[in-house]
Motif scaffolding. Sequence first.
Motif, PDB file in Angstrom:
ATOM      1  N   TYR A  70       0.829  -1.205   0.000  1.00  8.23           N
ATOM      2  CA  TYR A  70       0.000   0.000   0.000  1.00  8.23           C
ATOM      3  C   TYR A  70       0.868   1.262   0.000  1.00  8.23           C
ATOM      4  CZ  TYR A  70      -4.305  -2.630   0.943  1.00  8.23           C
ATOM      5  OH  TYR A  70      -5.387  -3.472   0.851  1.00  8.23           O
ATOM      6  N   SER A  71       1.970   1.214   0.733  1.00  9.43           N
ATOM      7  CA  SER A  71       2.857   2.375   0.795  1.00  9.43           C
ATOM      8  C   SER A  71       3.410   2.716  -0.585  1.00  9.43           C
ATOM      9  CB  SER A  71       4.001   2.098   1.771  1.00  9.43           C
ATOM     10  OG  SER A  71       4.878   3.206   1.846  1.00  9.43           O
ATOM     11  N   ASP A  72       3.793   1.712  -1.336  1.00  8.29           N
ATOM     12  CA  ASP A  72       4.297   1.963  -2.689  1.00  8.29           C
ATOM     13  C   ASP A  72       3.203   2.536  -3.588  1.00  8.29           C
ATOM     14  OD1 ASP A  72       6.748   0.967  -1.912  1.00  8.29           O
ATOM     15  OD2 ASP A  72       6.283  -1.090  -2.531  1.00  8.29           O
ATOM     16  N   SER A  73       1.971   2.051  -3.409  1.00  5.45           N
ATOM     17  CA  SER A  73       0.858   2.575  -4.218  1.00  5.45           C
ATOM     18  C   SER A  73       0.604   4.044  -3.925  1.00  5.45           C
ATOM     19  CB  SER A  73      -0.412   1.760  -3.951  1.00  5.45           C
ATOM     20  OG  SER A  73      -0.241   0.400  -4.310  1.00  5.45           O
ATOM     21  N   VAL A  74       0.649   4.421  -2.647  1.00  4.40           N
ATOM     22  CA  VAL A  74       0.439   5.819  -2.272  1.00  4.40           C
ATOM     23  C   VAL A  74       1.542   6.694  -2.852  1.00  4.40           C
ATOM     24  CG1 VAL A  74       0.326   7.420  -0.331  1.00  4.40           C
ATOM     25  CG2 VAL A  74      -0.847   5.233  -0.194  1.00  4.40           C
ATOM     26  N   LYS A  75       2.774   6.246  -2.690  1.00  2.00           N
ATOM     27  CA  LYS A  75       3.910   7.008  -3.208  1.00  2.00           C
ATOM     28  C   LYS A  75       3.800   7.195  -4.721  1.00  2.00           C
ATOM     29  CE  LYS A  75       8.928   6.511  -3.716  1.00  2.00           C
ATOM     30  NZ  LYS A  75      10.085   5.675  -3.354  1.00  2.00           N
ATOM     31  N   LYS A  76       3.458   6.137  -5.430  1.00  2.00           N
ATOM     32  CA  LYS A  76       3.352   6.193  -6.882  1.00  2.00           C
ATOM     33  C   LYS A  76       2.212   7.112  -7.321  1.00  2.00           C
ATOM     34  CE  LYS A  76       2.685   3.134 -10.884  1.00  2.00           C
ATOM     35  NZ  LYS A  76       2.494   1.720 -11.302  1.00  2.00           N
ATOM     36  N   PHE A  77       1.069   7.039  -6.632  1.00  2.00           N
ATOM     37  CA  PHE A  77      -0.101   7.826  -7.020  1.00  2.00           C
ATOM     38  C   PHE A  77       0.152   9.317  -6.842  1.00  2.00           C
ATOM     39  CE2 PHE A  77      -4.127   9.921  -6.144  1.00  2.00           C
ATOM     40  CZ  PHE A  77      -4.939   9.452  -7.159  1.00  2.00           C
ATOM     41  N   PHE A  78       0.649   9.716  -5.676  1.00  2.00           N
ATOM     42  CA  PHE A  78       0.762  11.148  -5.388  1.00  2.00           C
ATOM     43  C   PHE A  78       1.975  11.775  -6.058  1.00  2.00           C
ATOM     44  CE2 PHE A  78      -2.284   9.969  -2.138  1.00  2.00           C
ATOM     45  CZ  PHE A  78      -3.125  11.064  -2.132  1.00  2.00           C
ATOM     46  N   THR A  79       3.030  11.029  -6.288  1.00  4.29           N
ATOM     47  CA  THR A  79       4.140  11.584  -7.068  1.00  4.29           C
ATOM     48  C   THR A  79       3.748  11.768  -8.525  1.00  4.29           C
ATOM     49  OG1 THR A  79       4.994   9.324  -7.325  1.00  4.29           O
ATOM     50  CG2 THR A  79       5.979  10.699  -5.602  1.00  4.29           C
ATOM     51  N   ASN A  80       2.760  11.009  -8.978  1.00  2.30           N
ATOM     52  CA  ASN A  80       2.312  11.107 -10.364  1.00  2.30           C
ATOM     53  C   ASN A  80       1.330  12.257 -10.567  1.00  2.30           C
ATOM     54  OD1 ASN A  80       1.906  10.503 -13.074  1.00  2.30           O
ATOM     55  ND2 ASN A  80       0.372   8.921 -12.652  1.00  2.30           N
ATOM     56  N   TYR A  81       0.374  12.415  -9.650  1.00  6.67           N
ATOM     57  CA  TYR A  81      -0.694  13.392  -9.839  1.00  6.67           C
ATOM     58  C   TYR A  81      -0.501  14.680  -9.031  1.00  6.67           C
ATOM     59  CZ  TYR A  81      -3.084   9.522 -12.108  1.00  6.67           C
ATOM     60  OH  TYR A  81      -3.397   8.489 -12.947  1.00  6.67           O
ATOM     61  N   TYR A  82       0.373  14.675  -8.022  1.00  7.29           N
ATOM     62  CA  TYR A  82       0.667  15.891  -7.251  1.00  7.29           C
ATOM     63  C   TYR A  82       2.185  16.058  -7.145  1.00  7.29           C
ATOM     64  CZ  TYR A  82      -4.253  15.660  -5.842  1.00  7.29           C
ATOM     65  OH  TYR A  82      -5.628  15.607  -5.838  1.00  7.29           O
ATOM     66  N   PRO A  83       2.881  16.136  -8.272  1.00  8.52           N
ATOM     67  CA  PRO A  83       4.355  16.131  -8.224  1.00  8.52           C
ATOM     68  C   PRO A  83       4.953  17.365  -7.559  1.00  8.52           C
ATOM     69  CG  PRO A  83       3.585  16.631 -10.448  1.00  8.52           C
ATOM     70  CD  PRO A  83       2.363  16.255  -9.658  1.00  8.52           C
ATOM     71  N   SER A  84       4.296  18.504  -7.669  1.00  7.76           N
ATOM     72  CA  SER A  84       4.886  19.733  -7.136  1.00  7.76           C
ATOM     73  C   SER A  84       4.519  20.010  -5.683  1.00  7.76           C
ATOM     74  CB  SER A  84       4.462  20.927  -7.993  1.00  7.76           C
ATOM     75  OG  SER A  84       3.040  21.060  -7.978  1.00  7.76           O
ATOM     76  N   SER A  85       3.439  19.417  -5.199  1.00 11.47           N
ATOM     77  CA  SER A  85       2.970  19.730  -3.839  1.00 11.47           C
ATOM     78  C   SER A  85       3.094  18.573  -2.864  1.00 11.47           C
ATOM     79  CB  SER A  85       1.512  20.194  -3.885  1.00 11.47           C
ATOM     80  OG  SER A  85       0.687  19.196  -4.462  1.00 11.47           O
ATOM     81  N   TYR A  86       3.223  17.347  -3.367  1.00 13.46           N
ATOM     82  CA  TYR A  86       3.313  16.174  -2.484  1.00 13.46           C
ATOM     83  C   TYR A  86       4.657  16.160  -1.778  1.00 13.46           C
ATOM     84  CZ  TYR A  86       4.164  11.259  -1.272  1.00 13.46           C
ATOM     85  OH  TYR A  86       4.502  10.093  -0.631  1.00 13.46           O
ATOM     86  N   LEU A  87       4.626  15.937  -0.458  1.00 14.75           N
ATOM     87  CA  LEU A  87       5.853  15.897   0.342  1.00 14.75           C
ATOM     88  C   LEU A  87       6.236  14.475   0.707  1.00 14.75           C
ATOM     89  CD1 LEU A  87       8.043  17.540   1.843  1.00 14.75           C
ATOM     90  CD2 LEU A  87       6.506  17.569   3.825  1.00 14.75           C
ATOM     91  N   SER A  88       5.368  13.769   1.409  1.00 17.74           N
ATOM     92  CA  SER A  88       5.632  12.394   1.826  1.00 17.74           C
ATOM     93  C   SER A  88       4.341  11.811   2.376  1.00 17.74           C
ATOM     94  CB  SER A  88       6.746  12.345   2.879  1.00 17.74           C
ATOM     95  OG  SER A  88       6.341  13.073   4.029  1.00 17.74           O
ATOM     96  N   HIS A  89       4.421  10.610   2.917  1.00 22.45           N
ATOM     97  CA  HIS A  89       3.235   9.973   3.482  1.00 22.45           C
ATOM     98  C   HIS A  89       3.633   9.065   4.630  1.00 22.45           C
ATOM     99  CE1 HIS A  89       4.665   6.743   0.808  1.00 22.45           C
ATOM    100  NE2 HIS A  89       4.049   5.918   1.643  1.00 22.45           N
ATOM    101  N   GLN A  90       2.628   8.643   5.371  1.00 19.94           N
ATOM    102  CA  GLN A  90       2.827   7.707   6.472  1.00 19.94           C
ATOM    103  C   GLN A  90       1.661   6.746   6.515  1.00 19.94           C
ATOM    104  OE1 GLN A  90       4.267   9.148  10.334  1.00 19.94           O
ATOM    105  NE2 GLN A  90       2.489   8.167  11.250  1.00 19.94           N
ATOM    106  N   MET A  91       1.952   5.466   6.489  1.00 19.91           N
ATOM    107  CA  MET A  91       0.905   4.452   6.457  1.00 19.91           C
ATOM    108  C   MET A  91       0.280   4.255   7.837  1.00 19.91           C
ATOM    109  SD  MET A  91       0.748   3.720   3.344  1.00 19.91           S
ATOM    110  CE  MET A  91      -0.544   2.479   3.579  1.00 19.91           C
TER     111      MET A  91
END
Length: 648
Positions: free
Chosen positions: A113-134
């Motif tokens: 799931y962590s990889d899916s979140v990272k892949k999704f938000f780096t793809n669709y929010y590349p300029s504003s996404y910072l990181s995530h926590q599962m």
Amino acid sequence: MLIFSIRIFSIAAIICVLLVLPMNYYGKEMQHKRIPAESLDVFTIGNVKEGSRWLWAHCLALYVISFGACVLLYFEYKSITEMRLAHVIKSPLNPSHFTILVRSIPWSPGESYSDSVKKFFTNYYPSSYLSHQMVYQRGIIQKLMVDAEKMCKMIIPVHIDGRSLRPCCLCARNTTSFKMLSSEPESVKDSVSYADLDIATRENECSAAFVFFKTRYAAVVATQMLQSSNPMLWVTELAPEPHDVFWSNLSIPYRQLWLRKIAILLAAIVFMFLFLIPVTFVQGLTQLDKLSKTFPFLRGLLKKDFMSHVVTGYLPSVILMLFLYTVPPMMMLFSSVEGHVSRSGRKRSAGLKILYFTIWNVFFVNVLSGSIISQLNVFSSVRDIPMELAKAIPIQASFFMTYVLTSGWASLACEVMQLFPLSINMFKKFILRNQEDSSDDLISFPYHTEVPRVLLFGLIGFTCSIMAPLILPFLLIHFFMAYLVYRNQILNVYIPKYEGGGHFWPIFHNTTIFSLVLTQIIAIGVFGIKESPIASSFTFPLVICTLLFNEYCRQRFSPVFQKDVVEVLMDMDRRDEQSGRMSEIYQQLHSAYCQIPITSHEFCESAQERHRNKIQDPQGINPGTELSEASETWAVVNFGKESPTTKN
């Protein structure tokens, strides 16, 4: 809420006691006794004869009360809205402004799931996404804590400075809780490797995550848009405050939520109708003639004045109050099962359920009771409801007056003495021999029980103001004492664990408008019964004006409590960027949302220190690289405990 109640019922008490009460008392030509010996019915609108010209006084008093309530509500709503915006602007750093909660993350074969979140938000929010926590399941840590309780008896008593992980009531006096030994922190940290934790957490990931953005504005925009063509996937909402997160509900699958809400709605309705049994029994005690016919052997006892006053006046209110003590725990359980992700949301939902429950059972069922069959007959004809309420409320004035004294004044005395926490504390100290004070004993203010009580008394006050104005002085005394008691309790007793943001005020406003409209509709029924068509026709415009005022307030103030203001958030972002605080903010986000950190955030801080050399320039970070790797080690598993925070 209490200040508003004091203001409006001071106006109501003055106008009704000086103008309406004499009209009721001299409404019929009769031989009056001394005032202390008079029946309460003499002071109600039922004592006014049909077609009396004195009913203009009741209509005038209703206009004054309604106009005063609307003016006060407007200024209070405006003041609360300004305070809410000031709280957002001037409050210290709030990680929830940069964070969104993502649920219903789709499962992809071959990646976590962590990889899916990272892949999704780096793809669709590349300029504003910072990181995530599962978010992780609690199974492994719960099992470890159960084993720790079993080992608690075997631990040698050692007095050290350290945070208790969990109270243990099975041990002797000096070993009441399992502690991390401060003399061996390095051995504890060395025994837990990052690789082992990473493997354990990956296997226990839930389909939910906290996603961090570089600006507050970006986080708000992400919650206002559909993330997928399937609305049931990648569901986003603004994250609650860290101390407000209800961790145990984050693992609930999103697809279950609507089923849970329907099931809880049905369960609450069933519970509400089951409560008709004790309420009908209680109300039967207030009718002395029916009680004597049902129980003939009590006739001799009920002929005594003292016993008749106790049985028909004091006893019903006490029995009803005892039954009502079972309602808050049940409604809190219902709200927990519903799946709320914040403690404030759960408490607000429980408060609404308790409010609907008490208004239905304490007000409507008591007013229109006789038997369950007669209640159903009354509600089968909707057009007769105002007439039935108009007939019943003056009759039930003595019950409501006694209810204010028992449930209102007595509850304030119990609130000051804190009987339930005191009993629990004595049981732990003298029976379980647990002499240590735990942070779990600290409690926050019970808004879910106290706000419905204030609103119920407000409903009783508005509806009885022109029908039975003698209740208003007792109600006003209750609000004055409640203000003093609750002010002391909030400042000196209860511990705030999160900020509610004023979200209870819209509930108070809407319920007050409901009380006003209900009072006006009942007044129309009363004027119809008393054969005063002029007073009835003058009351109709009052209902329409009150509803129009409510719609204006809903358009003017309510959106501020439902959505964040972009203007305010962007100004805060610019101010932080100009002051250079963004680097500090980014470094604080992960540790703020640790579910339950090992050794009191030491583990999270060590992981943060390990990656700090990679976060020197937050603006130049490639989204989802170094920080998302750190999130794998920063997140640990929750016990379901609430960590209190004292705010100075």
